[in-house]
Design an enzyme around this catalytic site. Structure first.
Site, PDB file in Angstrom:
ATOM      1  N   CYS A  44       0.855  -1.180   0.000  1.00  0.00           N
ATOM      2  CA  CYS A  44       0.000   0.000   0.000  1.00  0.00           C
ATOM      3  C   CYS A  44       0.892   1.230   0.000  1.00  0.00           C
ATOM      4  CB  CYS A  44      -0.929   0.020   1.213  1.00  0.00           C
ATOM      5  SG  CYS A  44      -0.569  -1.194   2.492  1.00  0.00           S
ATOM      6  N   GLU A  53      -7.185   9.188   2.255  1.00  0.00           N
ATOM      7  CA  GLU A  53      -6.805   8.817   0.898  1.00  0.00           C
ATOM      8  C   GLU A  53      -8.004   8.470   0.026  1.00  0.00           C
ATOM      9  OE1 GLU A  53      -2.494   6.697   1.728  1.00  0.00           O
ATOM     10  OE2 GLU A  53      -4.264   5.411   1.694  1.00  0.00           O
TER      11      GLU A  53
END
Length: 251
Positions: free
Chosen positions: A99, A162
């Site tokens: 990630c 995000e």
């Protein structure tokens, strides 16, 4: 009227001293993330440190990211990593294969057509964190599923906010861990992952828990159900299983 993310981008502060943190992880905080609004329209760039300060996140500062999931073709097991203790945000937590963020520092990673920039970033970071050669993660083999908008505090002053692109890849990969990035890794099947979630001694990144709760296990079932005559799973069989045209809000 400007969105909260746009207003926060204009007011962002980056005055925190990183000298007490790991030098390499501190250096990486100078990389520039791509700032976006709530519809994932690029609106500028800001260093990672600024993007991950809760002071700015609470004002709406939002950036683009990806979560990559690599499944082994022969048995459909998922490759997990445990983040290194040196990480500034979410240290020591188990999470999906990789990630991270497409960066404004690289022109190719800003390309939005067919999620090309995000795919290029995923291949780059899989090599950086897990030592997986980019030849084993061709960008056209990533299957984009959807993107989620989430917010999660880490500890103290740090957190995440995000628009996170979810990418699946089926590939036989060679893992050579970067110990400054990850401290452990393992392949798990669905039952093994669920057992990890049920074990209170394990901690997990918030985005991984969200994706697992709402999407992962269903998509994983479909991936296994659509295995080929050779018994191998292939991420491209998931084309169309999710609506990737809009941002799924999870905040």
């Amino acid at each position: 009227m400007s969105s909260p993310a746009v207003l926060a981008a204009r007011a962002a502060l980056a005055s925190i001293d990183l000298s007490t943190y790991d030098p390499e992880q501190s250096r990486l905080m100078d990389e520039k993330c791509i700032l976006v609004d709530e519809q994932d329209n690029a609106i500028g760039a800001m260093d990672k440190k600024t993007c991950h300060l809760m002071e700015n996140i609470n004002k709406g500062l939002l950036h683009r990211a990806f979560s990559a999931f690599i499944f082994r073709p022969s048995d459909g097991k998922l490759l997990l990593q445990q983040r290194a203790s040196e990480k500034i945000t979410f240290p020591d937590m188990w999470t999906n294969t990789c990630c991270s963020h497409p960066l404004d520092d690289f022109e190719q990673e800003k390309i939005e057509e067919a999620q090309l920039g995000v795919r290029i970033a995923a291949s780059r970071k899989l090599e950086h964190e897990l030592g997986i050669p980019q030849s084993q993660t061709p960008i056209d083999e990533f299957q984009y599923l959807t993107k989620i908008h989430y917010l999660a505090p880490s500890s103290g002053m740090w957190g995440e906010h995000e628009v996170d692109y979810i990418l699946f890849l089926t590939a036989d990969v060679t893992v050579t861990p970067n110990q400054n990035e990850i401290q452990d890794y393992k392949y798990v099947d669905k039952a093994e992952l669920q057992a990890m979630f049920n074990d209170s001694s394990n901690s997990f990144t918030p985005w991984f828990k969200l994706i697992a709760r709402d999407f992962l296990f269903g998509w994983w079932d479909t991936l296994l159900e659509r295995k080929g005559f050779n018994g191998r799973v292939y991420a491209k069989t998931l084309t169309g299983v999710a609506d990737g045209s809009k941002v799924i809000k999870m905040v």
